[in-house]
Motif scaffolding. Structure first.
Motif, PDB file in Angstrom:
ATOM      1  N   VAL A 280       0.869  -1.178   0.000  1.00  0.00           N
ATOM      2  CA  VAL A 280       0.000   0.000   0.000  1.00  0.00           C
ATOM      3  C   VAL A 280       0.906   1.228   0.000  1.00  0.00           C
ATOM      4  O   VAL A 280       1.768   1.377   0.873  1.00  0.00           O
ATOM      5  CB  VAL A 280      -0.948   0.009   1.227  1.00  0.00           C
TER       6      VAL A 280
ATOM      7  N   ALA B 250      -4.084   0.308   4.710  1.00  0.00           N
ATOM      8  CA  ALA B 250      -3.342  -0.953   4.891  1.00  0.00           C
ATOM      9  C   ALA B 250      -3.942  -1.756   6.049  1.00  0.00           C
ATOM     10  O   ALA B 250      -4.158  -2.969   5.942  1.00  0.00           O
ATOM     11  CB  ALA B 250      -1.864  -0.665   5.149  1.00  0.00           C
TER      12      ALA B 250
ATOM     13  N   VAL C  88      -1.525  -1.015  -4.087  1.00  0.00           N
ATOM     14  CA  VAL C  88      -2.697  -0.149  -3.975  1.00  0.00           C
ATOM     15  C   VAL C  88      -2.165   1.251  -3.706  1.00  0.00           C
ATOM     16  O   VAL C  88      -1.347   1.432  -2.797  1.00  0.00           O
ATOM     17  CB  VAL C  88      -3.583  -0.593  -2.785  1.00  0.00           C
TER      18      VAL C  88
ATOM     19  N   ASP D 238       2.701  -1.845   4.446  1.00  0.00           N
ATOM     20  CA  ASP D 238       2.457  -0.398   4.507  1.00  0.00           C
ATOM     21  C   ASP D 238       3.779   0.283   4.146  1.00  0.00           C
ATOM     22  O   ASP D 238       4.692   0.351   4.960  1.00  0.00           O
ATOM     23  CB  ASP D 238       2.009  -0.069   5.946  1.00  0.00           C
TER      24      ASP D 238
ATOM     25  N   VAL E 188      -2.923   5.018  -2.482  1.00  0.00           N
ATOM     26  CA  VAL E 188      -3.937   5.787  -1.747  1.00  0.00           C
ATOM     27  C   VAL E 188      -3.746   7.266  -2.048  1.00  0.00           C
ATOM     28  O   VAL E 188      -2.622   7.779  -2.068  1.00  0.00           O
ATOM     29  CB  VAL E 188      -3.806   5.557  -0.220  1.00  0.00           C
TER      30      VAL E 188
ATOM     31  N   LYS F 188      -2.663   6.125   4.105  1.00  0.00           N
ATOM     32  CA  LYS F 188      -2.049   4.873   3.638  1.00  0.00           C
ATOM     33  C   LYS F 188      -2.108   3.800   4.726  1.00  0.00           C
ATOM     34  O   LYS F 188      -2.537   2.663   4.459  1.00  0.00           O
ATOM     35  CB  LYS F 188      -0.598   5.189   3.241  1.00  0.00           C
TER      36      LYS F 188
END
Ligand code: ATP
Length: 372
Positions: free
Chosen positions: A98, A111, A230, A208, A232, A107
């Protein structure tokens, strides 16, 4: 092929991947079928346990097997031949990173909710807080104890409501000590984490990443077999610009970008009932259009996302008005990862297999993967 095998193959060919839209035989998702004593043991090239679309496919396959009068027995098995790394973290099925272009966009919140959401689905999950300059996963998840140590000096991560958590935050003497580490030290510490944490078998390790698109993030995605990232962002222009940079960075290094989560996207005012957009609107949608990236979902501003470690993340808070939104974003991430994994199998095997060769009449293989 016997009539029964023919019949089973025809039924399996009717099953379509609900996300990709192609049939599972053409996508090479069936490794092998062995029929013995009224049971069809089927090895599937699936690697996304508990992702809703993969569960749905499993149910459809079971129904197809039952339709032809056999007992279904499904296994999930992928390996190097399907494009999956088996060496760096052999006990971890998927590493999901993430990332964010800038700090403070949520973030860690995403996560932690992703890790908790995957746990809620039934998966075995770990959360690695790799944000070593400002580790705060322990503040977001209700971690119950300090890490332990095995006799051979490996760190045993503590759990937070079922999720195994490892963070530099556990190793700092005072909660507010900044982790002043630079360059090679960062890498050393992280390598130590990868090699010396006793994660056990995990379906998902959520990482993370540090904020920004600097060396620390890059080193990590290059060291770990990252299945997908991913990104953010918030609707604010600056945050979206930074997220674009992140997108380019990961694409340049061939790390699959699962999509973006727009955090703090709306505010529902409890007293007047109106929706407000304190950080603007439309940034993520614009990015989706210009960069052909998926919008994985939007999370509103709500105090239940502002966890301080004393409560569960919003995705697990049954009384929370934002639980549904959180669950829907997290299951969409799991399904998107499933799509990426299944497409990887289809791409890898496309060249390696003879066209139209049926797995149903291949010579039997021994089944060793986990049952579905
Ligand atoms: N949707 C939300 N609604 C309300 N508060 C939120 C939301 N998302 C995050 N927060 C709060 O905003 C702050 C920053 O969130 P978080 O720590 O997840 O961001 P980050 O991007 O990981 O930051 P860092 O750069 O420090 O790593 C935290 O106090 C968090 O609780």
């Amino acid at each position: 092929m016997t009539e029964l095998e023919d019949e089973l193959e025809a039924r399996l060919r009717e099953i379509e991947d609900p996300i990709v839209g192609e049939d599972i035989l053409s996508m090479q998702l069936i490794n092998d079928v062995e029929i013995d004593d009224g049971t069809a043991s089927i090895s599937l090239a699936f690697n996304t346990p508990f992702a809703p679309a993969e569960l749905e496919l499993g149910d459809e396959i079971r129904a197809a097997v039952s339709d032809v009068g056999l007992e279904p027995d499904l296994y999930a098995e992928v390996g190097r031949e399907h494009g999956f790394d088996e060496e760096v973290m052999p006990n971890v099925r998927n590493v999901v990173a993430v990332a964010s272009g800038k700090g403070g966009v949520g973030k860690t919140t995403v996560a932690a909710n992703l890790a908790a959401g995957l746990d809620e689905l039934g998966a075995r999950v770990g959360l690695l807080d790799a944000d070593i300059h400002g580790p705060n996963a322990p503040r977001v998840l209700p971690v119950e104890e300090q890490p332990g140590v095995t006799p051979d000096e490996k760190i045993v991560p503590p759990t937070a409501d079922g999720v195994k958590v490892m963070s530099m935050g556990f190793l700092l003497e005072e909660e507010d000590d900044p982790a002043i580490l630079r360059g090679p030290m960062v890498n050393n510490v992280m390598t130590h984490f990868f090699e010396n944490v006793e994660w056990g078998a995990l379906d998902y390790l959520v990482v993370d990443l540090p904020p920004g698109t600097g060396d620390a993030s890059l080193d990590l995605v290059q060291t770990l077999p990252v299945a997908g990232v991913v990104i953010v962002t918030t609707p604010q222009e600056m945050a979206v610009d930074d997220a674009r940079k992140g997108l380019r960075l990961f694409e340049k290094h061939e790390t699959p970008v699962l999509g973006i989560v727009e955090n703090m996207s709306r505010y529902h005012c409890p007293s007047c009932g109106d929706e407000h957009d304190p950080f603007g609107r439309g940034g993520a949608e614009e990015m989706v259009e210009s960069y052909d990236v998926e919008l994985l979902g939007q999370l509103p501003i709500h105090e239940d996302f502002g966890a301080d470690g004393s409560e569960l993340p919003a995705v697990k808070l049954d009384a929370s008005p934002v639980q549904d939104a959180a669950q829907s974003v997290m299951t969409d991430i799991a399904d998107r990862l499933g799509e990426v994994n299944r497409l990887k199998v289809a791409d890898m095997l496309e060249l390696g297999r003879e066209e139209d060769k049926s797995p149903v009449d291949e010579s039997p293989q021994s089944q060793s993967g986990p049952k579905l």
